[in-house]
Write a protein that holds these residues in place. Structure first.
Motif: not given
Ligand SMILES: [Zn+2]
Ligand SMILES: [Zn+2]
Length: 314
Positions: A194, A196, A225
């Protein structure tokens, strides 16, 4: 001289350009998941567990609404300023889960979730005792469990408590993530995690809405996300060779497993055009029969479902 890109064409291009990142919608993230789990529970052999997780998801939505409001009041996103620059500079996840300085309030969310489940009718006594045990646990022990779950460890994990602990962590991260702008989240050097928070995806989903139609996204099991990955690509080792799709005979056409002949792992892939209600965490959890089929074929899951844990020592 003819202009190659006039404003109208630029606009047309922008309209057709596909978002690389999709941030979670805080208004509906867990409510939709709860609804989906409840639908999937009907006539399901794991119906009781899916209904329990649906109740957890409802509690998560309430907690997310409250934390989001607090983050807006604290100007959370605006205060990240320099951290956003650093993450972009180093192509690192902005809210990297491993080693993140979690505020104690995520544990207050955990207590809230457990209190509401412990007091809800219709669940077996065992569920209540797990929730009460979590509420009574010292903070340090809970933090250790959280570290293990974030590191996707199986050894040392309290498998009964894990879905609740993870649910609270999901609220904490989803609240932060959904406070960001899309431009805050940058491409990172490791496309399999991910962008993020650095967590592995739970599954992937081919979206059918106007902006992302036909494009496949990996869905983060922690912060929710979604990030784009070209179809017919292994989400684990990124090869495009030897990708095979599997499904359960007579099962939903909207859920398949995408396996890789190179690294011998698989992840589920959901198709919104076949069923607009598919949800990356719920449908992955409810399709355990497909996991069993894959295991029989000697293939391994790329990463677990955040709402289902096992302890390898037991
Ligand atoms: Zn994430
Ligand atoms: Zn692979």
């Amino acid at each position: 001289m003819q202009r190659i890109l006039d404003p109208a064409r630029i606009e047309a291009f922008a309209a057709t350009s596909v978002p690389r990142i999709r941030l979670p919608d805080p208004a509906s993230l867990f409510a939709r998941r709860g609804q989906r789990l409840r639908t999937l529970a009907e006539g399901h052999s794991l119906g009781d567990y899916l209904r329990l997780m649906a109740a957890v998801a409802d509690g998560q939505q309430v907690a997310l609404d409250a934390l989001r409001a607090a983050l807006v009041a604290e100007q959370f996103a605006q205060q990240l300023g320099r951290q956003i620059e650093l993450a972009h500079e180093h192509r690192m996840p902005l809210l990297q889960a491993a080693g993140f300085p979690r505020q104690e309030r995520w544990r207050a969310i955990l207590t809230e979730l457990c209190t509401s489940i412990a007091g809800a009718p219709g669940f077996p006594a065992g569920v209540r005792s797990v929730c009460e045990r979590i509420i009574a646990s010292p903070g340090a022990g809970i933090e250790t469990q959280a570290d293990l779950l974030i590191a996707a460890r199986t050894s040392g994990v309290d498998a009964q408590a894990a879905p609740f602990v993870m649910a609270a962590l999901q609220v904490y991260w989803a609240a932060m993530t959904s406070s960001l702008q899309m431009s805050d989240v940058t491409q990172i050097d490791v496309p399999g995690v991910c962008p993020t928070c650095g967590t592995l995806p739970v599954s992937s989903i081919v979206r059918s809405d106007k902006r992302s139609q036909g494009y496949r996204y990996l869905h983060c099991g922690l912060c929710a996300t979604e990030w784009h990955l070209v179809r017919i690509t292994c989400s684990q080792c990124l090869t495009t060779e030897g990708i095979v799709y599997h499904s359960i005979e007579g099962g939903s056409a909207a859920v398949r497993a995408e396996s890789c002949g190179q690294c011998h792992t698989y992840r589920k892939i959901l198709y919104q055009e076949k069923d607009p209600e598919v949800e990356p965490v719920a449908d992955d959890l409810a399709s355990l029969a497909l996991d069993l089929l894959m295991t029989e074929e000697g293939l391994h899951r790329g990463s677990g479902n955040p709402l289902l844990w096992q302890n390898t020592e037991t």
